[in-house]
Design a protein around this motif. Structure first.
Motif, mmCIF file in Angstrom:
data_model
loop_
_atom_site.group_PDB
_atom_site.id
_atom_site.type_symbol
_atom_site.label_atom_id
_atom_site.label_comp_id
_atom_site.label_asym_id
_atom_site.label_seq_id
_atom_site.Cartn_x
_atom_site.Cartn_y
_atom_site.Cartn_z
ATOM 1 N N ALA A 1 -15.271 -5.017 18.510
ATOM 2 C CA ALA A 1 -13.831 -4.824 18.701
ATOM 3 C C ALA A 1 -13.600 -3.935 19.916
ATOM 4 O O ALA A 1 -14.408 -3.046 20.198
ATOM 5 N N PRO A 2 -12.499 -4.149 20.663
ATOM 6 C CA PRO A 2 -12.231 -3.299 21.835
ATOM 7 C C PRO A 2 -11.713 -1.926 21.399
ATOM 8 O O PRO A 2 -10.580 -1.543 21.690
ATOM 9 N N ALA A 3 -12.542 -1.207 20.695
ATOM 10 C CA ALA A 3 -12.129 0.056 20.077
ATOM 11 C C ALA A 3 -12.591 1.241 20.903
ATOM 12 O O ALA A 3 -13.659 1.227 21.524
ATOM 13 N N THR A 4 -11.772 2.268 20.897
ATOM 14 C CA THR A 4 -12.137 3.541 21.495
ATOM 15 C C THR A 4 -11.845 4.644 20.491
ATOM 16 O O THR A 4 -11.096 4.450 19.533
ATOM 17 N N VAL A 5 -12.436 5.807 20.745
ATOM 18 C CA VAL A 5 -12.211 6.973 19.896
ATOM 19 C C VAL A 5 -11.719 8.109 20.781
ATOM 20 O O VAL A 5 -12.219 8.321 21.894
ATOM 21 N N VAL B 1 -8.370 -8.630 14.458
ATOM 22 C CA VAL B 1 -9.318 -9.754 14.511
ATOM 23 C C VAL B 1 -9.032 -10.623 15.726
ATOM 24 O O VAL B 1 -9.943 -11.016 16.464
ATOM 25 N N LEU B 2 -7.764 -10.930 15.949
ATOM 26 C CA LEU B 2 -7.374 -11.727 17.119
ATOM 27 C C LEU B 2 -7.779 -11.012 18.402
ATOM 28 O O LEU B 2 -8.308 -11.631 19.339
ATOM 29 N N LEU B 3 -7.565 -9.716 18.446
ATOM 30 C CA LEU B 3 -7.917 -8.930 19.621
ATOM 31 C C LEU B 3 -9.427 -8.927 19.850
ATOM 32 O O LEU B 3 -9.901 -9.035 20.987
ATOM 33 N N THR B 4 -10.180 -8.822 18.760
ATOM 34 C CA THR B 4 -11.644 -8.802 18.864
ATOM 35 C C THR B 4 -12.175 -10.128 19.391
ATOM 36 O O THR B 4 -13.103 -10.163 20.217
ATOM 37 N N VAL B 5 -11.606 -11.245 18.931
ATOM 38 C CA VAL B 5 -12.037 -12.564 19.410
ATOM 39 C C VAL B 5 -11.803 -12.672 20.912
ATOM 40 O O VAL B 5 -12.685 -13.096 21.676
ATOM 41 N N LEU C 1 -10.589 12.584 14.313
ATOM 42 C CA LEU C 1 -10.717 11.618 15.399
ATOM 43 C C LEU C 1 -9.678 10.519 15.221
ATOM 44 O O LEU C 1 -9.213 10.255 14.109
ATOM 45 N N GLN C 2 -9.370 9.871 16.317
ATOM 46 C CA GLN C 2 -8.405 8.772 16.305
ATOM 47 C C GLN C 2 -9.068 7.486 16.791
ATOM 48 O O GLN C 2 -9.836 7.508 17.752
ATOM 49 N N VAL C 3 -8.766 6.382 16.127
ATOM 50 C CA VAL C 3 -9.267 5.064 16.522
ATOM 51 C C VAL C 3 -8.153 4.331 17.260
ATOM 52 O O VAL C 3 -7.013 4.258 16.783
ATOM 53 N N ASN C 4 -8.500 3.811 18.437
ATOM 54 C CA ASN C 4 -7.537 3.087 19.267
ATOM 55 C C ASN C 4 -8.083 1.698 19.600
ATOM 56 O O ASN C 4 -9.299 1.485 19.578
ATOM 57 N N LEU C 5 -7.200 0.791 19.934
ATOM 58 C CA LEU C 5 -7.598 -0.545 20.386
ATOM 59 C C LEU C 5 -7.089 -0.758 21.808
ATOM 60 O O LEU C 5 -5.914 -0.497 22.106
ATOM 61 N N ASP C 6 -7.998 -1.211 22.672
ATOM 62 C CA ASP C 6 -7.654 -1.472 24.065
ATOM 63 C C ASP C 6 -6.951 -2.832 24.125
ATOM 64 O O ASP C 6 -7.593 -3.885 24.179
ATOM 65 N N VAL C 7 -5.640 -2.807 24.086
ATOM 66 C CA VAL C 7 -4.846 -4.033 23.982
ATOM 67 C C VAL C 7 -4.646 -4.662 25.362
ATOM 68 O O VAL C 7 -4.103 -4.035 26.272
ATOM 69 N N LYS C 8 -5.109 -5.917 25.487
ATOM 70 C CA LYS C 8 -4.887 -6.730 26.678
ATOM 71 C C LYS C 8 -4.681 -8.176 26.218
ATOM 72 O O LYS C 8 -4.889 -8.506 25.046
ATOM 73 N N GLN C 9 -4.346 -9.058 27.147
ATOM 74 C CA GLN C 9 -4.100 -10.448 26.759
ATOM 75 C C GLN C 9 -5.401 -11.203 26.512
ATOM 76 O O GLN C 9 -5.440 -12.106 25.669
ATOM 77 N N TYR C 10 -6.454 -10.880 27.242
ATOM 78 C CA TYR C 10 -7.782 -11.471 27.062
ATOM 79 C C TYR C 10 -7.764 -12.999 27.046
ATOM 80 O O TYR C 10 -8.649 -13.634 26.457
ATOM 81 N N GLY C 11 -6.762 -13.607 27.650
ATOM 82 C CA GLY C 11 -6.731 -15.068 27.720
ATOM 83 C C GLY C 11 -6.329 -15.765 26.440
ATOM 84 O O GLY C 11 -6.392 -17.000 26.361
ATOM 85 N N MET C 12 -5.900 -15.036 25.429
ATOM 86 C CA MET C 12 -5.490 -15.630 24.158
ATOM 87 C C MET C 12 -4.003 -16.008 24.204
ATOM 88 O O MET C 12 -3.164 -15.238 24.674
ATOM 89 N N THR C 13 -3.696 -17.189 23.694
ATOM 90 C CA THR C 13 -2.320 -17.677 23.716
ATOM 91 C C THR C 13 -1.373 -16.734 22.988
ATOM 92 O O THR C 13 -0.287 -16.405 23.486
ATOM 93 N N THR D 1 0.950 -14.930 14.731
ATOM 94 C CA THR D 1 1.575 -13.761 15.350
ATOM 95 C C THR D 1 0.486 -12.799 15.803
ATOM 96 O O THR D 1 -0.611 -12.771 15.218
ATOM 97 N N PRO D 2 0.762 -12.022 16.845
ATOM 98 C CA PRO D 2 -0.245 -11.038 17.271
ATOM 99 C C PRO D 2 -0.253 -9.772 16.425
ATOM 100 O O PRO D 2 -0.960 -8.823 16.765
ATOM 101 N N PHE D 3 0.486 -9.764 15.316
ATOM 102 C CA PHE D 3 0.611 -8.534 14.536
ATOM 103 C C PHE D 3 0.193 -8.723 13.087
ATOM 104 O O PHE D 3 0.224 -9.839 12.542
ATOM 105 N N TYR D 4 -0.167 -7.624 12.481
ATOM 106 C CA TYR D 4 -0.312 -7.501 11.038
ATOM 107 C C TYR D 4 0.932 -6.794 10.507
ATOM 108 O O TYR D 4 1.409 -5.833 11.111
ATOM 109 N N ASP D 5 1.440 -7.251 9.393
ATOM 110 C CA ASP D 5 2.464 -6.527 8.638
ATOM 111 C C ASP D 5 1.969 -6.513 7.198
ATOM 112 O O ASP D 5 2.203 -7.453 6.437
ATOM 113 N N VAL D 6 1.243 -5.462 6.844
ATOM 114 C CA VAL D 6 0.502 -5.454 5.585
ATOM 115 C C VAL D 6 0.704 -4.140 4.846
ATOM 116 O O VAL D 6 1.228 -3.162 5.404
ATOM 117 N N LEU D 7 0.269 -4.127 3.591
ATOM 118 C CA LEU D 7 0.313 -2.909 2.804
ATOM 119 C C LEU D 7 -0.699 -1.894 3.345
ATOM 120 O O LEU D 7 -1.797 -2.270 3.775
#
Length: 507
Positions: free
Chosen positions: A365-369, A143-147, A415-427, A173-179
């Protein structure tokens, strides 16, 4: 050559024998030529999608089980993301039996069928690895990445939204730690997502930032999909009533014959949904053409190339596979350039070959396949992370069909889902490594059963039965013809008419 001809004159016997054997040969020839076409005409009636046909019965109530295997990528060294390359650990498979239900069916006047599909998943613990209930996964906060990605070109909105996030501790935090179960179907209660949705509702439409968040108050990669009639969209396919070669062929998705997610041919609705294929009958000659499967998950079609002949339960079939052409982005295959989503074609390609941008298809979302483990992808994707082990045997996309009937013999769609991780100006994303980060991959499998194989064998042998009978009758006819000629020459000779006897004159 006796029988009813035995008391006939030699001429009658010859005509009877030669005529009957010639007629038998002609009948055998006609049967051999007409029978396959006759069977095909009869069989085509069962290849039409309408109540009462075998194809419709198997489509509305699939006789074989489909399974979905889900793998999640766990970021094992996330606490050291500022200094270490991301190392990913594969979790799973978490296996589910997948049931398809067709709903809201509507037959149209142009020999097409419009419907929606409900997919229902049931967890199968005995086919899973790990504990679906208690396993946890660490991954980037999507969600943070998408914003950040959505506002990357809107500095004013980005500054405003980023400030709200930090001041109100909507994310820490920039991470999820979830079930695992939350990350897949149950969804994770994300305070950032909930508050952003509420904030957007309060703002006038003309003042809202260009963020296209999913319409849910929880985040999960499959959240809201289990049992949904609408998530996959509305399909319109050919019934085959006008032409059997149109059976199952996609005509429209969500009422349109193309999407605006991709340009040109890449946006055109084509192929089938993968479960019903038009039969080729006896028309397939030479190298089989490529086939396309429309995938709602990527809002596009995946085109597979012919690979080889194969056999399953004694049935000869053909196999198609996903090659490097699928996610090429125009680098090696010019026809794939239309996958590029840049506003200006001159900026293409935006991505290295091996991954396709699906951001507009996935709520911004910055998603790729890609293929799992970046199989067949540019090595640049592998260099930024560790833990990938691409393998052709494990990660190849395959489709197997019996060409005469079009019946699928087996499928391994992965298929695999990936996220294009960048800083995107987010703190919170400051210092995050800029990589194409795999977050999950899935394998959907279905395979013909031995019982169904027996039914297909019967269909396949019918066109040949008449041919074999024709061969047998033809052989008998030829043998009979030879015997008829033999007897005509040796036993049924034409007798010379009696000659008049001249009287002798006495001397």
């Amino acid at each position: 050559m006796g029988g009813c001809c035995s008391n006939w004159s030699p001429t009658g016997k010859r005509l009877c024998a030669l005529g009957s054997t010639t007629a038998l040969c002609v009948f055998a020839l006609a049967l051999g030529l007409v029978w396959p076409a006759l069977i095909w005409q009869i069989a085509k009636r069962e290849f039409v999608l309408e109540p009462g046909t075998e194809v419709y019965k198997n489509w509305i109530e699939p006789p074989i089980d489909t399974y979905l295997e889900l793998y999640l990528w766990n970021w094992t060294n996330a606490d050291a993301y500022l200094t270490e390359k991301p190392h990913l650990e594969q979790l799973g498979p978490y296996t589910f039996r997948e049931v398809h239900e067709r709903v809201n069916l509507k037959w149209n006047d142009n020999d097409t069928l419009t419907f929606q599909q409900r997919r229902i998943w049931h967890h199968v613990p005995e086919l899973s690895a790990g504990d679906y209930e208690t396993d946890r996964v660490v991954t980037i906060n999507p969600v943070l990445l998408t914003v950040g990605y959505a506002l990357r070109n809107e500095p004013v909105f980005l500054f405003y939204v980023d400030g709200i996030i930090m001041q109100n501790d909507l994310a820490t935090t920039p991470f999820y730690d979830v079930l695992v179960r939350e990350m897949i179907f149950e969804g994770y209660d994300d305070k950032l997502l909930t508050n952003l949705l509420a904030l957007l509702e309060l703002l006038p439409e003309e003042s809202r930032p260009p963020i296209d968040l999913p319409p849910y108050d929880r985040f999960g990669w499959f959240f809201g999909r289990n049992g949904s009639e609408t998530y996959d969209g509305t399909f319109t396919i050919g019934t085959g009533k006008d032409s059997v070669y149109n059976t199952g062929v996609m005509r429209l998705w969500n009422g349109a014959n193309a999407t605006d997610y991709y340009r040109g041919e890449c946006g055109r609705i084509r192929g089938t949904t993968g479960e019903v294929w038009p039969p080729w009958g006896r028309t397939l000659t030479g190298t089989p053409p490529s086939v396309s499967v429309f995938a709602p998950d990527v809002c596009s079609s995946v085109t597979l190339q012919y690979a080889e002949e194969m056999e399953r339960y004694g049935i000869d079939g053909l196999r198609w596979i996903g090659t490097d052409r699928v996610f090429d982005n125009g680098l090696h295959y010019p026809e794939t350039e239309c996958q590029c989503t840049a506003e200006d074609v001159a900026d293409c390609p935006l991505l290295d070959n091996g991954a396709m941008d699906v951001s507009r298809c996935k709520f911004g979302a910055p998603a790729t396949v890609s293929f799992p483990h970046f199989y067949l992808a540019n090595k640049s994707y592998l260099e930024g992370i560790s833990g990938m082990e691409p393998n052709e045997k494990e990660h190849r996309f395959e489709m197997e069909l019996e060409p005469y009937t079009g019946v699928p013999l087996g499928v391994r769609a992965q298929l695999q889902v990936n996220l294009d991780v960048k800083q995107y100006g987010m703190t919170l994303l400051k210092g995050i490594p800029e990589v194409m980060l795999p977050v999950l991959w899935f394998r959907q499998t279905a395979s013909l059963t031995e019982e169904l194989a027996d039914d297909i064998k019967l269909i396949l042998v019918l066109p040949d039965i008449g041919v074999y009978v024709a061969y047998a009758l033809g052989a008998l006819g030829i043998i009979g013809l030879v015997l008829a000629v033999y007897f005509s020459v040796t036993r049924w000779k034409l007798q010379s008419p009696p000659q008049p006897v001249e009287a002798k004159t006495a001397l």
